[in-house]
Each structure stands twice: as C-alpha cells, then as structure tokens.
Design a protein around this motif. Structure first.
Motif, PDB file in Angstrom:
ATOM      1  N   GLU A   1      13.073   6.997 -14.490  1.00 40.59           N
ATOM      2  CA  GLU A   1      13.917   6.333 -13.635  1.00 40.59           C
ATOM      3  C   GLU A   1      13.328   6.069 -12.212  1.00 40.59           C
ATOM      4  OE1 GLU A   1      18.312   7.257 -11.546  1.00 40.59           O
ATOM      5  OE2 GLU A   1      17.346   8.897 -12.772  1.00 40.59           O
ATOM      6  N   MET A   2      12.504   6.950 -11.622  1.00 43.05           N
ATOM      7  CA  MET A   2      11.815   6.622 -10.505  1.00 43.05           C
ATOM      8  C   MET A   2      10.902   5.452 -10.566  1.00 43.05           C
ATOM      9  SD  MET A   2      11.548   7.476  -7.183  1.00 43.05           S
ATOM     10  CE  MET A   2      12.191   9.059  -7.263  1.00 43.05           C
ATOM     11  N   ARG A   3      10.110   5.288 -11.678  1.00 47.27           N
ATOM     12  CA  ARG A   3       9.230   4.289 -11.928  1.00 47.27           C
ATOM     13  C   ARG A   3      10.105   3.047 -12.177  1.00 47.27           C
ATOM     14  NH1 ARG A   3       6.213   6.489 -16.940  1.00 47.27           N
ATOM     15  NH2 ARG A   3       5.207   8.264 -16.062  1.00 47.27           N
ATOM     16  N   ARG A   4      11.337   3.054 -12.731  1.00 49.71           N
ATOM     17  CA  ARG A   4      12.112   1.651 -12.772  1.00 49.71           C
ATOM     18  C   ARG A   4      12.549   1.273 -11.597  1.00 49.71           C
ATOM     19  NH1 ARG A   4      17.564   1.142 -13.154  1.00 49.71           N
ATOM     20  NH2 ARG A   4      17.939   3.454 -13.580  1.00 49.71           N
ATOM     21  N   HIS A   5      12.946   2.279 -10.483  1.00 49.58           N
ATOM     22  CA  HIS A   5      13.300   1.971  -9.232  1.00 49.58           C
ATOM     23  C   HIS A   5      12.163   1.422  -8.467  1.00 49.58           C
ATOM     24  CE1 HIS A   5      17.469   3.455  -9.899  1.00 49.58           C
ATOM     25  NE2 HIS A   5      16.900   4.489 -10.002  1.00 49.58           N
ATOM     26  N   ILE A   6      11.174   2.048  -8.632  1.00 51.79           N
ATOM     27  CA  ILE A   6       9.869   1.540  -7.828  1.00 51.79           C
ATOM     28  C   ILE A   6       9.466  -0.004  -8.255  1.00 51.79           C
ATOM     29  CG2 ILE A   6       7.417   1.862  -7.518  1.00 51.79           C
ATOM     30  CD1 ILE A   6       7.989   4.772  -7.823  1.00 51.79           C
ATOM     31  N   ALA A   7       9.763  -0.195  -9.638  1.00 51.10           N
ATOM     32  CA  ALA A   7       9.397  -1.428 -10.179  1.00 51.10           C
ATOM     33  C   ALA A   7      10.333  -2.399  -9.548  1.00 51.10           C
ATOM     34  CB  ALA A   7       9.379  -1.500 -11.547  1.00 51.10           C
ATOM     35  N   GLN A   8      11.427  -2.187  -9.434  1.00 56.39           N
ATOM     36  CA  GLN A   8      12.488  -2.919  -8.835  1.00 56.39           C
ATOM     37  C   GLN A   8      12.357  -3.302  -7.391  1.00 56.39           C
ATOM     38  OE1 GLN A   8      16.204  -0.706  -9.602  1.00 56.39           O
ATOM     39  NE2 GLN A   8      16.677  -1.710 -11.477  1.00 56.39           N
ATOM     40  N   VAL A   9      11.748  -2.292  -6.506  1.00 56.00           N
ATOM     41  CA  VAL A   9      11.412  -2.602  -5.208  1.00 56.00           C
ATOM     42  C   VAL A   9      10.317  -3.657  -5.134  1.00 56.00           C
ATOM     43  CG1 VAL A   9      10.511  -1.519  -3.028  1.00 56.00           C
ATOM     44  CG2 VAL A   9      12.252  -0.509  -4.379  1.00 56.00           C
TER      45      VAL A   9
ATOM     46  N   ALA B   1       0.806  -1.150  -0.036  1.00 57.54           N
ATOM     47  CA  ALA B   1      -0.032  -0.079  -0.001  1.00 57.54           C
ATOM     48  C   ALA B   1       1.010   1.233  -0.087  1.00 57.54           C
ATOM     49  CB  ALA B   1      -0.825  -0.081   1.183  1.00 57.54           C
ATOM     50  N   GLN B   2       1.934   1.265   0.913  1.00 57.42           N
ATOM     51  CA  GLN B   2       2.894   2.381   0.764  1.00 57.42           C
ATOM     52  C   GLN B   2       3.355   2.745  -0.469  1.00 57.42           C
ATOM     53  OE1 GLN B   2       2.926   4.604   3.249  1.00 57.42           O
ATOM     54  NE2 GLN B   2       3.971   5.771   2.025  1.00 57.42           N
ATOM     55  N   ILE B   3       3.886   1.396  -1.280  1.00 58.31           N
ATOM     56  CA  ILE B   3       4.459   1.561  -2.511  1.00 58.31           C
ATOM     57  C   ILE B   3       3.382   2.177  -3.548  1.00 58.31           C
ATOM     58  CG2 ILE B   3       5.343   0.282  -4.453  1.00 58.31           C
ATOM     59  CD1 ILE B   3       6.598  -1.472  -2.491  1.00 58.31           C
ATOM     60  N   ASN B   4       2.170   1.971  -3.233  1.00 55.34           N
ATOM     61  CA  ASN B   4       1.150   2.467  -4.162  1.00 55.34           C
ATOM     62  C   ASN B   4       1.392   4.016  -3.915  1.00 55.34           C
ATOM     63  OD1 ASN B   4       0.344   0.411  -5.825  1.00 55.34           O
ATOM     64  ND2 ASN B   4      -0.930  -0.490  -4.104  1.00 55.34           N
ATOM     65  N   VAL B   5       1.258   4.467  -2.605  1.00 58.66           N
ATOM     66  CA  VAL B   5       1.595   6.023  -2.416  1.00 58.66           C
ATOM     67  C   VAL B   5       2.800   6.559  -3.113  1.00 58.66           C
ATOM     68  CG1 VAL B   5       1.614   7.713  -0.713  1.00 58.66           C
ATOM     69  CG2 VAL B   5       0.022   5.818  -0.267  1.00 58.66           C
ATOM     70  N   ILE B   6       3.556   5.874  -3.067  1.00 59.09           N
ATOM     71  CA  ILE B   6       4.985   6.262  -3.578  1.00 59.09           C
ATOM     72  C   ILE B   6       4.829   6.447  -5.155  1.00 59.09           C
ATOM     73  CG2 ILE B   6       7.456   5.701  -4.355  1.00 59.09           C
ATOM     74  CD1 ILE B   6       7.387   4.580  -1.149  1.00 59.09           C
TER      75      ILE B   6
END
Length: 69
Positions: A38-46, A18-23
């Motif tokens: 770039e941020m989307r790529r890092h979020i996808a990795q997480v 849920a927190q990742i969705n907020v991010i």
C-alpha cells in the motif's frame, strides 16, 4: 514561466525526487507485506503526480533543463 523560476523549480523538484527515494528505502522496512504494498502504491502516485504536474511541464517549456543523470 520565466526561465529563472523554471530553473529554481527544477532544482526543488530534484530535491523532492531525492527525498522520495529516501521514503522508498525507508518504506522497505515495513514488515507487513500488505502495508508495504500500500505504501509503495501511494509513493508511486506521488511520483507520477510530481512527474506529470511539475517535472514534465517545466521540461516542455525548457527542455535544456533536463537533468543529465
């Protein structure tokens, strides 16, 4: 792993999700397209790491803990 621990971990993994969705939603406000990508790529990795190393191992052992979205 003990089922009680697995249940507690699953709850926390869902909070993390849920927190990742907020991010994700907040990152959409980045005005620079290259920075946003770039941020989307890092979020996808997480997200992928969370799924592979937290969510799936719990479900392999306790499939009944799969959330019903």
């Amino acid at each position: 792993m003990d089922k009680k621990i697995a249940e507690e971990l699953m709850k926390e993994v869902l909070v993390l999700s849920a927190q990742i969705n907020v991010i994700i939603h907040k990152s959409e406000q980045i005005s620079s397209e290259p920075e946003r990508r770039e941020m989307r790529r890092h979020i996808a990795q997480v997200m992928a790491a969370s799924d592979e190393h937290l969510f799936r191992p719990i479900l392999r052992q306790y499939p009944e803990l799969e959330p019903h979205w």
